[in-house]
Design a protein around this motif. Structure first.
Motif, PDB file in Angstrom:
ATOM      1  N   ASP A   1      52.896  69.845 -25.308  1.00  0.00           N
ATOM      2  CA  ASP A   1      52.289  71.293 -25.246  1.00  0.00           C
ATOM      3  C   ASP A   1      51.189  71.138 -25.188  1.00  0.00           C
ATOM      4  OD1 ASP A   1      51.303  73.729 -25.916  1.00  0.00           O
ATOM      5  OD2 ASP A   1      54.258  74.141 -26.512  1.00  0.00           O
ATOM      6  N   GLU A   2      50.645  71.822 -24.272  1.00  0.00           N
ATOM      7  CA  GLU A   2      49.351  71.515 -23.672  1.00  0.00           C
ATOM      8  C   GLU A   2      48.461  72.466 -24.883  1.00  0.00           C
ATOM      9  OE1 GLU A   2      48.531  71.501 -19.716  1.00  0.00           O
ATOM     10  OE2 GLU A   2      49.531  69.359 -19.396  1.00  0.00           O
ATOM     11  N   ARG A   3      48.873  73.463 -25.252  1.00  0.00           N
ATOM     12  CA  ARG A   3      48.243  74.933 -26.407  1.00  0.00           C
ATOM     13  C   ARG A   3      47.888  74.220 -26.882  1.00  0.00           C
ATOM     14  NH1 ARG A   3      52.865  79.184 -26.051  1.00  0.00           N
ATOM     15  NH2 ARG A   3      53.852  77.399 -26.810  1.00  0.00           N
ATOM     16  N   VAL A   4      48.833  73.481 -27.837  1.00  0.00           N
ATOM     17  CA  VAL A   4      48.295  73.169 -29.323  1.00  0.00           C
ATOM     18  C   VAL A   4      47.850  71.333 -29.585  1.00  0.00           C
ATOM     19  CG1 VAL A   4      49.778  74.797 -30.362  1.00  0.00           C
ATOM     20  CG2 VAL A   4      50.440  72.209 -29.819  1.00  0.00           C
ATOM     21  N   SER A   5      46.969  71.110 -30.877  1.00  0.00           N
ATOM     22  CA  SER A   5      46.825  69.807 -30.967  1.00  0.00           C
ATOM     23  C   SER A   5      47.902  69.479 -31.679  1.00  0.00           C
ATOM     24  CB  SER A   5      45.005  69.640 -30.841  1.00  0.00           C
ATOM     25  OG  SER A   5      44.816  68.674 -31.758  1.00  0.00           O
TER      26      SER A   5
ATOM     27  N   PRO B   1      45.674  75.417 -32.490  1.00  0.00           N
ATOM     28  CA  PRO B   1      45.904  75.884 -31.934  1.00  0.00           C
ATOM     29  C   PRO B   1      44.682  75.282 -30.911  1.00  0.00           C
ATOM     30  CG  PRO B   1      45.184  77.341 -33.202  1.00  0.00           C
ATOM     31  CD  PRO B   1      45.437  75.887 -33.576  1.00  0.00           C
ATOM     32  N   LEU B   2      45.071  75.209 -29.181  1.00  0.00           N
ATOM     33  CA  LEU B   2      43.271  74.741 -29.069  1.00  0.00           C
ATOM     34  C   LEU B   2      42.190  75.730 -27.912  1.00  0.00           C
ATOM     35  CD1 LEU B   2      44.886  72.054 -26.398  1.00  0.00           C
ATOM     36  CD2 LEU B   2      43.333  71.839 -28.679  1.00  0.00           C
ATOM     37  N   ASP B   3      43.015  77.282 -28.261  1.00  0.00           N
ATOM     38  CA  ASP B   3      42.352  78.349 -27.452  1.00  0.00           C
ATOM     39  C   ASP B   3      43.007  79.738 -28.518  1.00  0.00           C
ATOM     40  OD1 ASP B   3      41.193  77.621 -25.083  1.00  0.00           O
ATOM     41  OD2 ASP B   3      43.963  77.465 -24.153  1.00  0.00           O
TER      42      ASP B   3
ATOM     43  N   ASP C   1      55.377  77.983 -30.747  1.00  0.00           N
ATOM     44  CA  ASP C   1      54.142  78.530 -29.812  1.00  0.00           C
ATOM     45  C   ASP C   1      53.625  79.693 -31.411  1.00  0.00           C
ATOM     46  OD1 ASP C   1      56.453  77.541 -27.298  1.00  0.00           O
ATOM     47  OD2 ASP C   1      57.908  79.193 -28.022  1.00  0.00           O
TER      48      ASP C   1
ATOM     49  N   ALA D   1      50.350  78.708 -31.221  1.00  0.00           N
ATOM     50  CA  ALA D   1      49.559  78.648 -30.033  1.00  0.00           C
ATOM     51  C   ALA D   1      49.348  80.508 -29.757  1.00  0.00           C
ATOM     52  CB  ALA D   1      50.331  78.143 -28.839  1.00  0.00           C
ATOM     53  N   GLU D   2      50.359  81.305 -30.613  1.00  0.00           N
ATOM     54  CA  GLU D   2      50.311  82.536 -30.125  1.00  0.00           C
ATOM     55  C   GLU D   2      49.794  83.400 -31.006  1.00  0.00           C
ATOM     56  OE1 GLU D   2      53.939  83.809 -28.642  1.00  0.00           O
ATOM     57  OE2 GLU D   2      54.523  81.995 -27.519  1.00  0.00           O
TER      58      GLU D   2
END
Length: 255
Positions: free
Chosen positions: A57-61, A73-75, A101, A104-105
Protein backbone atom coordinates in the motif's frame (compact mmCIF):
# COMPACT_ATOMS: atom_id res chain seq x y z
CA UNK A 1 51.64 -52.50 55.54
CA UNK A 2 48.04 -53.10 54.72
CA UNK A 3 45.65 -50.38 53.74
CA UNK A 4 41.97 -50.34 54.19
CA UNK A 5 39.75 -48.91 51.45
CA UNK A 6 37.61 -46.03 52.63
CA UNK A 7 34.13 -47.00 53.55
CA UNK A 8 31.66 -46.38 50.69
CA UNK A 9 28.16 -45.70 51.93
CA UNK A 10 25.63 -47.95 50.31
CA UNK A 11 22.42 -46.55 48.96
CA UNK A 12 19.41 -47.94 50.66
CA UNK A 13 16.38 -49.02 48.61
CA UNK A 14 14.56 -45.96 49.94
CA UNK A 15 17.37 -43.66 48.77
CA UNK A 16 17.33 -45.18 45.30
CA UNK A 17 13.58 -44.68 45.07
CA UNK A 18 13.95 -41.03 46.04
CA UNK A 19 16.56 -40.50 43.33
CA UNK A 20 14.36 -42.16 40.72
CA UNK A 21 11.37 -40.05 41.75
CA UNK A 22 13.41 -36.85 41.57
CA UNK A 23 14.74 -37.77 38.13
CA UNK A 24 11.24 -38.57 36.94
CA UNK A 25 9.95 -35.23 38.22
CA UNK A 26 12.82 -33.42 36.50
CA UNK A 27 12.09 -35.16 33.20
CA UNK A 28 8.40 -34.28 33.45
CA UNK A 29 9.22 -30.64 34.19
CA UNK A 30 11.58 -30.46 31.20
CA UNK A 31 8.93 -31.98 28.94
CA UNK A 32 6.30 -29.54 30.22
CA UNK A 33 8.57 -26.54 29.63
CA UNK A 34 9.58 -27.73 26.16
CA UNK A 35 5.96 -28.49 25.29
CA UNK A 36 4.83 -25.06 26.46
CA UNK A 37 7.54 -23.29 24.46
CA UNK A 38 6.62 -25.23 21.32
CA UNK A 39 2.93 -24.43 21.89
CA UNK A 40 3.62 -20.73 22.48
CA UNK A 41 5.84 -20.44 19.40
CA UNK A 42 3.20 -22.02 17.16
CA UNK A 43 1.12 -19.03 16.08
CA UNK A 44 -1.96 -18.59 13.93
CA UNK A 45 -0.30 -17.29 10.80
CA UNK A 46 -1.35 -14.24 8.85
CA UNK A 47 -2.74 -14.87 5.38
CA UNK A 48 -0.13 -13.89 2.82
CA UNK A 49 -2.39 -12.15 0.23
CA UNK A 50 -3.89 -9.85 2.88
CA UNK A 51 -0.53 -9.09 4.45
CA UNK A 52 1.08 -8.46 1.06
CA UNK A 53 -1.68 -6.00 0.18
CA UNK A 54 -0.79 -3.93 3.23
CA UNK A 55 2.96 -4.07 2.56
CA UNK A 56 2.45 -2.77 -0.96
CA UNK A 57 0.00 0.00 0.00
CA UNK A 58 1.63 3.23 -1.18
CA UNK A 59 -0.21 5.32 1.41
CA UNK A 60 1.72 3.91 4.37
CA UNK A 61 5.21 2.99 5.44
CA UNK A 62 5.67 -0.32 7.27
CA UNK A 63 8.84 -1.11 9.24
CA UNK A 64 9.53 -4.25 11.21
CA UNK A 65 11.60 -4.19 14.40
CA UNK A 66 12.50 -6.91 16.89
CA UNK A 67 9.72 -5.82 19.25
CA UNK A 68 7.06 -4.43 16.92
CA UNK A 69 5.78 -3.46 13.48
CA UNK A 70 5.35 0.26 12.83
CA UNK A 71 2.73 1.52 10.35
CA UNK A 72 3.13 5.20 9.50
CA UNK A 73 0.91 7.31 7.21
CA UNK A 74 2.90 8.93 4.42
CA UNK A 75 0.51 11.86 4.00
CA UNK A 76 -1.51 13.80 6.56
CA UNK A 77 0.13 12.24 9.60
CA UNK A 78 -1.31 13.44 12.91
CA UNK A 79 0.33 13.51 16.33
CA UNK A 80 -1.79 10.50 17.35
CA UNK A 81 -0.62 6.91 17.74
CA UNK A 82 -2.04 3.54 18.72
CA UNK A 83 -0.06 0.72 20.32
CA UNK A 84 -1.93 -2.43 19.26
CA UNK A 85 -1.40 -5.73 21.11
CA UNK A 86 -2.20 -8.96 19.19
CA UNK A 87 -4.41 -11.72 20.51
CA UNK A 88 -2.83 -14.80 22.08
CA UNK A 89 -0.74 -16.83 19.64
CA UNK A 90 -1.78 -14.70 16.66
CA UNK A 91 0.90 -13.61 14.19
CA UNK A 92 1.31 -9.81 14.58
CA UNK A 93 1.47 -9.48 10.79
CA UNK A 94 -2.08 -10.86 10.58
CA UNK A 95 -3.44 -7.44 11.58
CA UNK A 96 -1.76 -5.33 8.90
CA UNK A 97 -4.55 -5.49 6.32
CA UNK A 98 -7.31 -4.74 8.81
CA UNK A 99 -5.53 -1.60 10.06
CA UNK A 100 -3.88 -0.18 6.94
CA UNK A 101 -6.90 1.90 5.86
CA UNK A 102 -7.27 3.36 9.34
CA UNK A 103 -3.61 4.40 9.32
CA UNK A 104 -3.92 6.07 5.92
CA UNK A 105 -7.32 7.69 6.40
CA UNK A 106 -7.01 8.95 9.99
CA UNK A 107 -3.32 9.86 9.93
CA UNK A 108 -2.68 7.62 12.93
CA UNK A 109 0.60 5.81 13.49
CA UNK A 110 -0.08 2.21 14.55
CA UNK A 111 2.51 0.09 16.32
CA UNK A 112 1.69 -3.62 16.46
CA UNK A 113 3.65 -5.26 19.25
CA UNK A 114 5.41 -8.62 19.01
CA UNK A 115 4.55 -10.11 22.43
CA UNK A 116 7.05 -12.25 24.30
CA UNK A 117 6.18 -15.93 23.68
CA UNK A 118 3.27 -14.64 21.54
CA UNK A 119 1.23 -14.11 24.71
CA UNK A 120 0.40 -10.58 25.86
CA UNK A 121 0.30 -11.48 29.55
CA UNK A 122 3.96 -12.57 29.47
CA UNK A 123 4.97 -9.24 27.94
CA UNK A 124 5.60 -6.84 30.81
CA UNK A 125 7.66 -4.37 28.80
CA UNK A 126 6.64 -0.72 29.37
CA UNK A 127 4.78 1.23 26.71
CA UNK A 128 7.81 3.30 25.77
CA UNK A 129 9.46 0.11 24.50
CA UNK A 130 7.20 0.58 21.50
CA UNK A 131 6.40 4.30 21.42
CA UNK A 132 10.10 5.13 21.04
CA UNK A 133 9.80 4.05 17.42
CA UNK A 134 7.56 7.07 16.73
CA UNK A 135 8.99 10.04 18.67
CA UNK A 136 6.92 12.48 16.61
CA UNK A 137 3.68 11.15 18.17
CA UNK A 138 2.52 12.99 21.27
CA UNK A 139 -0.90 11.44 21.96
CA UNK A 140 -0.98 7.69 22.53
CA UNK A 141 -3.82 5.20 22.69
CA UNK A 142 -3.43 1.56 23.66
CA UNK A 143 -5.57 -1.27 22.36
CA UNK A 144 -5.63 -4.77 21.09
CA UNK A 145 -7.48 -7.84 19.96
CA UNK A 146 -8.84 -10.49 22.32
CA UNK A 147 -6.40 -11.04 25.23
CA UNK A 148 -4.28 -8.27 23.73
CA UNK A 149 -7.07 -5.84 24.56
CA UNK A 150 -7.23 -7.12 28.14
CA UNK A 151 -3.50 -6.47 28.47
CA UNK A 152 -3.90 -3.03 26.88
CA UNK A 153 -6.46 -2.08 29.50
CA UNK A 154 -3.98 -3.02 32.22
CA UNK A 155 -1.30 -0.88 30.57
CA UNK A 156 -3.65 2.09 30.33
CA UNK A 157 -3.89 2.15 34.10
CA UNK A 158 -0.11 2.31 34.42
CA UNK A 159 0.80 4.67 31.59
CA UNK A 160 -0.10 8.22 30.62
CA UNK A 161 -2.32 7.46 27.62
CA UNK A 162 -5.33 9.17 26.07
CA UNK A 163 -7.56 6.15 25.66
CA UNK A 164 -8.18 2.50 24.84
CA UNK A 165 -9.46 0.77 21.71
CA UNK A 166 -10.81 -2.77 21.97
CA UNK A 167 -11.04 -5.07 18.97
CA UNK A 168 -13.19 -8.06 19.93
CA UNK A 169 -12.09 -7.64 23.54
CA UNK A 170 -12.95 -6.08 26.89
CA UNK A 171 -11.42 -4.89 30.14
CA UNK A 172 -10.72 -7.11 33.14
CA UNK A 173 -9.71 -4.26 35.47
CA UNK A 174 -11.75 -1.23 36.46
CA UNK A 175 -10.96 1.98 34.55
CA UNK A 176 -14.43 3.51 34.97
CA UNK A 177 -13.06 6.59 36.79
CA UNK A 178 -9.94 6.98 34.65
CA UNK A 179 -11.23 9.66 32.31
CA UNK A 180 -9.91 7.68 29.35
CA UNK A 181 -11.59 7.85 25.95
CA UNK A 182 -12.70 4.30 25.10
CA UNK A 183 -13.87 2.63 21.89
CA UNK A 184 -15.06 -0.98 21.79
CA UNK A 185 -15.41 -2.60 18.36
CA UNK A 186 -17.11 -6.00 18.54
CA UNK A 187 -18.52 -8.61 16.19
CA UNK A 188 -22.11 -9.85 16.42
CA UNK A 189 -20.96 -13.42 15.65
CA UNK A 190 -17.89 -13.49 17.89
CA UNK A 191 -17.89 -16.85 19.66
CA UNK A 192 -15.07 -15.96 22.07
CA UNK A 193 -15.42 -12.31 23.07
CA UNK A 194 -19.16 -12.56 22.70
CA UNK A 195 -21.44 -9.49 22.76
CA UNK A 196 -22.74 -10.80 26.10
CA UNK A 197 -19.26 -10.91 27.65
CA UNK A 198 -18.49 -7.42 26.37
CA UNK A 199 -21.77 -6.17 27.79
CA UNK A 200 -21.10 -7.79 31.16
CA UNK A 201 -17.73 -6.01 31.41
CA UNK A 202 -19.05 -2.62 30.26
CA UNK A 203 -19.38 -1.35 33.83
CA UNK A 204 -15.57 -1.42 34.11
CA UNK A 205 -15.31 1.30 31.46
CA UNK A 206 -16.10 5.03 31.63
CA UNK A 207 -19.77 5.89 31.20
CA UNK A 208 -19.10 7.65 27.89
CA UNK A 209 -17.34 4.66 26.28
CA UNK A 210 -18.35 4.15 22.65
CA UNK A 211 -19.59 0.70 21.59
CA UNK A 212 -19.69 -0.39 17.94
CA UNK A 213 -20.86 -3.80 16.70
CA UNK A 214 -19.95 -5.06 13.23
CA UNK A 215 -22.79 -7.14 11.90
CA UNK A 216 -21.61 -10.58 10.77
CA UNK A 217 -18.06 -10.29 12.16
CA UNK A 218 -16.60 -13.06 14.32
CA UNK A 219 -13.52 -13.15 16.55
CA UNK A 220 -11.06 -13.93 13.77
CA UNK A 221 -12.54 -11.17 11.59
CA UNK A 222 -10.34 -8.63 13.37
CA UNK A 223 -7.26 -10.20 11.81
CA UNK A 224 -6.42 -12.35 8.81
CA UNK A 225 -5.31 -15.67 10.28
CA UNK A 226 -7.99 -18.18 9.35
CA UNK A 227 -10.45 -20.13 11.48
CA UNK A 228 -10.11 -20.08 15.27
CA UNK A 229 -11.46 -22.91 17.47
CA UNK A 230 -14.57 -21.95 19.41
CA UNK A 231 -15.35 -18.97 17.21
CA UNK A 232 -18.64 -18.21 15.52
CA UNK A 233 -19.09 -18.25 11.75
CA UNK A 234 -18.50 -14.90 10.06
CA UNK A 235 -20.99 -13.73 7.45
CA UNK A 236 -19.33 -10.35 6.85
CA UNK A 237 -16.52 -10.26 4.28
CA UNK A 238 -12.98 -9.21 5.17
CA UNK A 239 -13.50 -6.05 3.13
CA UNK A 240 -16.68 -5.18 5.00
CA UNK A 241 -15.02 -5.69 8.38
CA UNK A 242 -12.01 -3.66 7.33
CA UNK A 243 -14.25 -0.78 6.22
CA UNK A 244 -16.26 -0.88 9.46
CA UNK A 245 -13.11 -0.85 11.60
CA UNK A 246 -11.80 2.16 9.67
CA UNK A 247 -15.15 3.94 9.94
CA UNK A 248 -15.39 3.35 13.69
CA UNK A 249 -11.86 4.58 14.35
CA UNK A 250 -12.29 7.66 12.16
CA UNK A 251 -15.52 8.63 13.94
CA UNK A 252 -14.00 8.01 17.38
CA UNK A 253 -10.93 10.15 16.74
CA UNK A 254 -12.95 12.88 15.04
CA UNK A 255 -14.90 13.59 18.24
Amino acid sequence: MSTTAPHQPRRTPTGRRVVRVLLAVLVVLVLVVVGFLVWAKTVMQGERPASLEAWTDERVSIESFDDSIVMTPLDGASDRGLVFIPGAKVDPYAYLAKLVDAVAETGTTVIITKPILNLAFFDQRPLDTFTRHAPEVSEWYVGGHSLGGVRACMMAGEEDVAGIVFFGSYCANDVSDSGLAVLSIAGTDDGLSTPEKIGDAAHLLPADAVFVEIDGANHASFGDYGVQPGDGVATATDREVRDEITRALAAFWAE
